[in-house]
Motif scaffolding. Structure first.
Motif, PDB file in Angstrom:
ATOM      1  N   ASN A  75      -9.372 -21.376 -16.564  1.00 59.20           N
ATOM      2  CA  ASN A  75      -8.088 -22.003 -16.198  1.00 59.20           C
ATOM      3  C   ASN A  75      -8.165 -23.531 -16.248  1.00 59.20           C
ATOM      4  N   LYS A  82      -3.847 -28.624 -22.064  1.00 59.76           N
ATOM      5  CA  LYS A  82      -2.460 -29.048 -21.796  1.00 59.76           C
ATOM      6  C   LYS A  82      -2.390 -30.478 -21.271  1.00 59.76           C
ATOM      7  N   SER A  97       0.163 -13.105   3.122  1.00 59.82           N
ATOM      8  CA  SER A  97       1.547 -13.158   2.659  1.00 59.82           C
ATOM      9  C   SER A  97       2.483 -12.557   3.687  1.00 59.82           C
ATOM     10  N   HIS A 129       0.016 -20.469   2.891  1.00 62.22           N
ATOM     11  CA  HIS A 129       0.375 -19.423   1.925  1.00 62.22           C
ATOM     12  C   HIS A 129       0.638 -20.039   0.552  1.00 62.22           C
ATOM     13  N   PHE A 130      -0.336 -19.858  -0.333  1.00 67.47           N
ATOM     14  CA  PHE A 130      -0.211 -20.351  -1.710  1.00 67.47           C
ATOM     15  C   PHE A 130       0.491 -19.282  -2.542  1.00 67.47           C
ATOM     16  N   MET A 131       1.051 -19.694  -3.681  1.00 67.78           N
ATOM     17  CA  MET A 131       1.738 -18.750  -4.565  1.00 67.78           C
ATOM     18  C   MET A 131       0.918 -18.563  -5.848  1.00 67.78           C
ATOM     19  N   ASN A 132       1.033 -17.402  -6.427  1.00 70.16           N
ATOM     20  CA  ASN A 132       0.297 -17.037  -7.630  1.00 70.16           C
ATOM     21  C   ASN A 132       1.131 -17.366  -8.889  1.00 70.16           C
ATOM     22  N   VAL A 146      -0.628 -23.454 -10.763  1.00 73.66           N
ATOM     23  CA  VAL A 146       0.653 -23.805 -11.374  1.00 73.66           C
ATOM     24  C   VAL A 146       1.767 -23.981 -10.343  1.00 73.66           C
ATOM     25  N   MET A 147       1.803 -23.102  -9.330  1.00 71.30           N
ATOM     26  CA  MET A 147       2.945 -23.075  -8.410  1.00 71.30           C
ATOM     27  C   MET A 147       2.842 -24.222  -7.402  1.00 71.30           C
ATOM     28  N   ASN A 183       8.592 -14.311   1.592  1.00 72.84           N
ATOM     29  CA  ASN A 183       8.703 -12.870   1.356  1.00 72.84           C
ATOM     30  C   ASN A 183       9.867 -12.214   2.092  1.00 72.84           C
ATOM     31  N   PRO A 237      11.950 -17.448 -13.758  1.00 75.70           N
ATOM     32  CA  PRO A 237      10.984 -17.375 -14.867  1.00 75.70           C
ATOM     33  C   PRO A 237      10.625 -15.943 -15.254  1.00 75.70           C
ATOM     34  N   MET A 238      10.679 -15.020 -14.293  1.00 74.73           N
ATOM     35  CA  MET A 238      10.427 -13.596 -14.569  1.00 74.73           C
ATOM     36  C   MET A 238      11.525 -12.798 -13.885  1.00 74.73           C
ATOM     37  N   LEU A 278       8.195  -9.390 -11.941  1.00 75.59           N
ATOM     38  CA  LEU A 278       7.538 -10.129 -10.856  1.00 75.59           C
ATOM     39  C   LEU A 278       6.858  -9.156  -9.881  1.00 75.59           C
ATOM     40  N   ILE A 284       2.986  -9.294  -8.869  1.00 75.68           N
ATOM     41  CA  ILE A 284       2.497  -9.404  -7.483  1.00 75.68           C
ATOM     42  C   ILE A 284       1.637  -8.184  -7.131  1.00 75.68           C
ATOM     43  N   ILE A 295       4.403  -5.387   2.156  1.00 78.62           N
ATOM     44  CA  ILE A 295       5.200  -6.468   2.770  1.00 78.62           C
ATOM     45  C   ILE A 295       6.556  -5.913   3.251  1.00 78.62           C
ATOM     46  N   LYS A 307       0.434 -10.156 -24.705  1.00 82.27           N
ATOM     47  CA  LYS A 307       1.426 -10.745 -23.796  1.00 82.27           C
ATOM     48  C   LYS A 307       2.763 -10.013 -23.907  1.00 82.27           C
TER      49      LYS A 307
HETATM   50  N1  CAA Z   1      -4.183 -21.696 -14.166  1.00 87.06           N
HETATM   51  C1  CAA Z   1      -3.782 -22.820 -14.754  1.00 87.06           C
HETATM   52  N2  CAA Z   1      -2.660 -22.906 -15.523  1.00 87.06           N
HETATM   53  C2  CAA Z   1      -1.952 -21.771 -15.700  1.00 87.06           C
HETATM   54  C3  CAA Z   1      -2.322 -20.552 -15.106  1.00 87.06           C
HETATM   55  C4  CAA Z   1      -3.494 -20.534 -14.304  1.00 87.06           C
HETATM   56  N3  CAA Z   1      -3.896 -19.429 -13.687  1.00 87.06           N
HETATM   57  N4  CAA Z   1      -1.396 -19.603 -15.450  1.00 87.06           N
HETATM   58  C5  CAA Z   1      -0.486 -20.221 -16.225  1.00 87.06           C
HETATM   59  N5  CAA Z   1      -0.813 -21.529 -16.369  1.00 87.06           N
HETATM   60  C6  CAA Z   1      -0.034 -22.566 -17.060  1.00 87.06           C
HETATM   61  C7  CAA Z   1      -0.047 -22.445 -18.556  1.00 87.06           C
HETATM   62  O1  CAA Z   1      -1.113 -23.150 -19.116  1.00 87.06           O
HETATM   63  C8  CAA Z   1       1.294 -23.057 -18.940  1.00 87.06           C
HETATM   64  O2  CAA Z   1       1.218 -24.472 -18.936  1.00 87.06           O
HETATM   65  P1  CAA Z   1       2.315 -25.380 -19.724  1.00 87.06           P
HETATM   66  O3  CAA Z   1       3.642 -25.171 -19.028  1.00 87.06           O
HETATM   67  O4  CAA Z   1       1.802 -26.785 -19.534  1.00 87.06           O
HETATM   68  O5  CAA Z   1       2.330 -24.890 -21.117  1.00 87.06           O
HETATM   69  C9  CAA Z   1       2.200 -22.647 -17.801  1.00 87.06           C
HETATM   70  O6  CAA Z   1       1.334 -22.368 -16.687  1.00 87.06           O
HETATM   71  C10 CAA Z   1       2.994 -21.431 -18.144  1.00 87.06           C
HETATM   72  O7  CAA Z   1       2.110 -20.395 -18.519  1.00 87.06           O
HETATM   73  P2  CAA Z   1       2.270 -19.477 -19.810  1.00 87.06           P
HETATM   74  O8  CAA Z   1       2.826 -20.267 -20.956  1.00 87.06           O
HETATM   75  O9  CAA Z   1       0.992 -18.726 -20.025  1.00 87.06           O
HETATM   76  O10 CAA Z   1       3.275 -18.353 -19.373  1.00 87.06           O
HETATM   77  P3  CAA Z   1       4.744 -18.452 -18.864  1.00 87.06           P
HETATM   78  O11 CAA Z   1       5.496 -19.604 -19.404  1.00 87.06           O
HETATM   79  O12 CAA Z   1       5.246 -17.082 -19.083  1.00 87.06           O
HETATM   80  O13 CAA Z   1       4.572 -18.717 -17.295  1.00 87.06           O
HETATM   81  C11 CAA Z   1       4.152 -18.082 -15.062  1.00 87.06           C
HETATM   82  C12 CAA Z   1       3.763 -17.881 -16.496  1.00 87.06           C
HETATM   83  C13 CAA Z   1       3.756 -19.496 -14.595  1.00 87.06           C
HETATM   84  C14 CAA Z   1       3.375 -17.047 -14.252  1.00 87.06           C
HETATM   85  C15 CAA Z   1       5.725 -17.907 -14.931  1.00 87.06           C
HETATM   86  O14 CAA Z   1       6.129 -16.709 -15.528  1.00 87.06           O
HETATM   87  C16 CAA Z   1       6.201 -17.909 -13.512  1.00 87.06           C
HETATM   88  O15 CAA Z   1       6.370 -18.944 -12.889  1.00 87.06           O
HETATM   89  N6  CAA Z   1       6.448 -16.685 -12.948  1.00 87.06           N
HETATM   90  C17 CAA Z   1       6.869 -16.518 -11.564  1.00 87.06           C
HETATM   91  C18 CAA Z   1       5.677 -16.658 -10.675  1.00 87.06           C
HETATM   92  C19 CAA Z   1       6.031 -16.457  -9.243  1.00 87.06           C
HETATM   93  O16 CAA Z   1       7.149 -16.234  -8.839  1.00 87.06           O
HETATM   94  N7  CAA Z   1       4.979 -16.525  -8.409  1.00 87.06           N
HETATM   95  C20 CAA Z   1       5.115 -16.293  -6.997  1.00 87.06           C
HETATM   96  C21 CAA Z   1       4.804 -14.854  -6.738  1.00 87.06           C
HETATM   97  S1  CAA Z   1       4.957 -14.474  -5.037  1.00 87.06           S
HETATM   98  C22 CAA Z   1       3.477 -14.934  -4.414  1.00 87.06           C
HETATM   99  O17 CAA Z   1       2.566 -15.367  -5.066  1.00 87.06           O
HETATM  100  C23 CAA Z   1       3.333 -14.821  -2.966  1.00 87.06           C
HETATM  101  C24 CAA Z   1       3.450 -13.556  -2.281  1.00 87.06           C
HETATM  102  O18 CAA Z   1       3.222 -13.579  -1.091  1.00 87.06           O
HETATM  103  C25 CAA Z   1       3.802 -12.258  -2.882  1.00 87.06           C
END
Ligand code: CAA
Length: 296
Positions: free
Chosen positions: A48, A55, A119, A140-143, A147-148, A190, A225-226, A231, A235, A243, A287
């Motif tokens: 990562n 990037k 969570s 609480h970090f997001m997945n 990125v988040m 959540n 985004p999804m 999503l 998760i 949850i 993908k």
């Molecule tokens: N580490 C570093 N960078 C990462 C990464 C990781 N693990 N995963 C993705 N990236 C980066 C990519 O390099 C890319 O960078 P650029 O924008 O600079 O190009 C960017 O993130 C987007 O990634 P992709 O192009 O591979 O894929 P994408 O555009 O489809 O995005 C995603 C993927 C970021 C996951 C996006 O779909 C998204 O934001 N989805 C929603 C995620 C969400 O809602 N998360 C919260 C879930 S709830 C939770 O976590 C908490 C809970 O308690 C349940």
């Protein structure tokens, strides 16, 4: 002053949390009982970071510095005793978390802050098994964590204001946006997200629309985004179910009752991305989003 952070648990969230702390100059002790899991976590962080180098988010030199900030440990007591902050990111199981926090409280320096990435498990409950409830907080970090931008900070009933302020300013140092909330079932993220996902699953179950239509409507219509079904797969359907049960039991309100389709899918072992199938089918290295045959 927080310089050394122990992260307990080297799964998806643990490795992401370790990654961001190491990237921002903290010494990180990544702890897991399973040495193979630690090796896998370091390989993921390396991959990562390389993605971030490509990037231009971090330089090649910063990648090396980040990896140098990171060490792995299987001895939780030893690592905990060296940390200024401990962030627990173990499996979302209440008995396991209570056991870990009881142990952390015994071995960590009295000044050390104990945070949980839970969570949905009550921070007040976790704090109650320690002798320092005022130093226990939710972080609480997001997945995906690198990125988040959000860190949802949860004040337990007894959390001291100065601890909250420390964690708010620390989250900013990680280039994240902290939001402070109180400790009630599902916190805020959540409590709002899971009913939306549950409603999407109900809509499928009731035959109002198919998987692709539901997800496309929410993606293109609401700029998510999804879609909610994708999503949920991301998760983990078992995590979503657990949850929803916390919300249902915690508020005693049937509006949170999990959809029977979600219950069936989890019972059948269709957990989403991690099991290879949920609402969609996931193939290693691809993908492409393919709707599961069950919903065609
Ligand atoms: N580490 C570093 N960078 C990462 C990464 C990781 N693990 N995963 C993705 N990236 C980066 C990519 O390099 C890319 O960078 P650029 O924008 O600079 O190009 C960017 O993130 C987007 O990634 P992709 O192009 O591979 O894929 P994408 O555009 O489809 O995005 C995603 C993927 C970021 C996951 C996006 O779909 C998204 O934001 N989805 C929603 C995620 C969400 O809602 N998360 C919260 C879930 S709830 C939770 O976590 C908490 C809970 O308690 C349940």
């Amino acid at each position: 002053m927080i310089k050394t952070v122990a992260v307990i648990g080297a799964g998806t969230m643990g490795n992401g949390i370790a990654h961001v702390f190491a990237q921002h100059g903290f010494k990180v002790l990544l702890v897991d009982v399973n040495a193979a899991q630690l090796e896998k976590a370091v390989a993921t962080i390396d991959k990562n970071l390389s993605r971030q180098v490509e990037k231009n988010v971090v330089t090649a030199e910063q990648k090396v510095l980040s990896l140098n900030n990171l060490s792995t440990h299987t001895d939780i007591a030893d690592a905990a005793s060296k940390a200024d902050l401990i962030v627990e990111a173990a499996t979302e199981n209440i008995d396991l978390k209570l056991k870990i926090f009881k142990q952390l409280d015994e071995v960590a320096n009295p000044e050390t802050i104990l945070a949980s990435n839970t969570s949905s498990i009550s921070i007040t409950k976790i704090a109650s098994v320690t002798k320092r409830p005022e130093k226990v907080i939710g972080m609480h970090f997001m997945n995906p964590v690198p990125v988040m931008k959000l860190v949802e900070i949860i004040n337990g009933y007894a959390t001291d204001n100065t601890i909250t302020e420390t964690i708010v300013s620390l989250s900013k140092q990680l280039n994240k946006v902290p939001c402070v909330v109180n400790d009630y079932p599902g916190f805020i993220a959540n409590k709002i997200l899971m009913p939306m996902i549950n409603e999407a699953i109900y809509s499928l179950y009731e035959g109002i629309a198919g998987v692709e239509a539901i997800d496309t409507i929410m993606k293109l219509g609401m700029a998510h985004p999804m879609g909610p079904l994708q999503l949920a797969d991301f998760i983990g359907l078992d995590v979503c179910l657990s949850i929803l049960n916390v919300l249902y039991e915690g508020f005693g309100n049937t509006k949170y009752a999990p959809c029977p389709l979600l219950v069936n899918m989890v019972t059948a072992g269709k957990l989403g991305v991690k099991s290879g199938e949920g609402f969609y089918i996931y193939q290693a290295g691809s993908k492409e989003l393919i709707v599961s045959n069950r919903f065609k």
